[in-house]
Design an enzyme around this catalytic site. Structure first.
Site, PDB file in Angstrom:
ATOM      1  N   SER A 146       0.846  -1.187   0.000  1.00 33.20           N
ATOM      2  CA  SER A 146       0.000   0.000   0.000  1.00 33.20           C
ATOM      3  C   SER A 146       0.881   1.235   0.000  1.00 33.20           C
ATOM      4  O   SER A 146       2.037   1.192   0.441  1.00 33.20           O
ATOM      5  CB  SER A 146      -0.895   0.014   1.246  1.00 33.20           C
ATOM      6  OG  SER A 146      -1.548   1.255   1.412  1.00 33.20           O
ATOM      7  N   TYR A 159      -2.480  -0.485  10.375  1.00 33.11           N
ATOM      8  CA  TYR A 159      -2.388  -0.864   8.963  1.00 33.11           C
ATOM      9  C   TYR A 159      -1.076  -0.373   8.361  1.00 33.11           C
ATOM     10  O   TYR A 159      -0.357  -1.120   7.686  1.00 33.11           O
ATOM     11  CB  TYR A 159      -3.578  -0.286   8.201  1.00 33.11           C
ATOM     12  CG  TYR A 159      -3.631  -0.689   6.749  1.00 33.11           C
ATOM     13  CD1 TYR A 159      -4.076  -1.954   6.374  1.00 33.11           C
ATOM     14  CD2 TYR A 159      -3.253   0.196   5.738  1.00 33.11           C
ATOM     15  CE1 TYR A 159      -4.135  -2.336   5.043  1.00 33.11           C
ATOM     16  CE2 TYR A 159      -3.306  -0.173   4.406  1.00 33.11           C
ATOM     17  CZ  TYR A 159      -3.748  -1.437   4.061  1.00 33.11           C
ATOM     18  OH  TYR A 159      -3.803  -1.801   2.733  1.00 33.11           O
TER      19      TYR A 159
END
Length: 254
Positions: A146, A159
């Site tokens: 990501s 995250y």
């Protein structure tokens, strides 16, 4: 004069495993590799949706099969890789997000995100590389990371931590496995319009913040990641390992 020739982006004759292939980015990766000529083993925990994906790929003229797989179990991973010939390509798109402010993050949510995004990624990579080394063949391992593996974000502490850890893990594995011809990289998208991102994108305040950060002025679509995964899997990326391909619309350019 003999002109150099562009290495092929085709994947004919190669076998790929794609985890998280039943929806979203994983589905896009499976379709991209299959359309480039690979035989794709589509893996996920749920059999029903997975078979629908395989059926759709076959109807599109692609070669695919389903593999029910829980990536959280190293023993299951070892069994899957020992039962098959070594894959040429492994794409790990299985991921988990439980967003909350840092002060409100529970230990259970922290452990769940790390178990899927980092622990499972480690043991999947190891199982894939072990099989490639035993077969004496090169290969490409690709993790869907990501942009949050390179920056921070609101309510994204855990995250982002998992993805930053993934980026470091991949660099270290690239150093260890390069001598075997095994390449390992990450593909780092911005917000992609998937079911997983729907809740965030449906929030007008968050959506405005996202579009302001993305320099190209739009949220990503699944098609935006498909060329990148084919590139990293193919001979066109034969000198690319231990790195991140950012598909973030310029988010991290600041």
């Amino acid at each position: 004069m003999r002109l150099p020739r562009t290495p092929s982006f085709r994947l004919d004759g190669r076998t790929a495993l794609v985890t998280g292939a039943s929806s979203g980015i994983g589905l896009g990766c499976a379709a991209a590799l299959a359309q480039a000529g690979a035989h794709v083993v589509c893996a996920a925990r749920g059999a029903g949706r997975l078979q629908e994906v395989v059926d759709a790929l076959r109807e599109d003229g692609c070669s695919a099969e389903a593999q029910v797989l829980d990536v959280s179990s190293p023993e299951v991973l070892d069994a899957v890789f020992s039962e098959r010939a070594a894959f040429d390509i492994v794409v790990n798109s299985a991921g988990l997000a439980r967003h909350a402010p840092a002060l409100q993050t529970s230990a259970a949510d922290y452990d769940a995100v790390m178990a899927t995004n980092l622990r499972a990624a480690h043991f999947l990579s190891a199982a894939a590389a072990r099989a490639m080394i035993a077969a004496g063949k090169p290969g490409s391992i690709i993790h869907i990371s990501s942009q949050m593996g390179h920056v921070g974000g609101i309510e994204r502490t855990v995250y982002a931590a998992s993805k930053h850890g993934l980026e470091g893990m991949v660099k270290s594995m690239a150093i260890e496995w390069g001598q075997h011809g095994i390449r390992i990289n990450t593909l780092c998208p911005t917000f992609i319009r998937t079911p997983l991102a729907a809740q965030t994108l449906e929030n007008p305040e968050r959506s405005a913040w996202i579009e302001d950060k993305i320099k190209l002025g739009r949220v990503g679509e699944i098609e935006d990641i498909m060329g990148g995964v084919v590139f990293l899997a193919s001979d066109a990326a034969s000198m690319v390992t231990g790195t991140a391909l950012l598909i973030d619309g310029g988010w991290t350019a600041d």
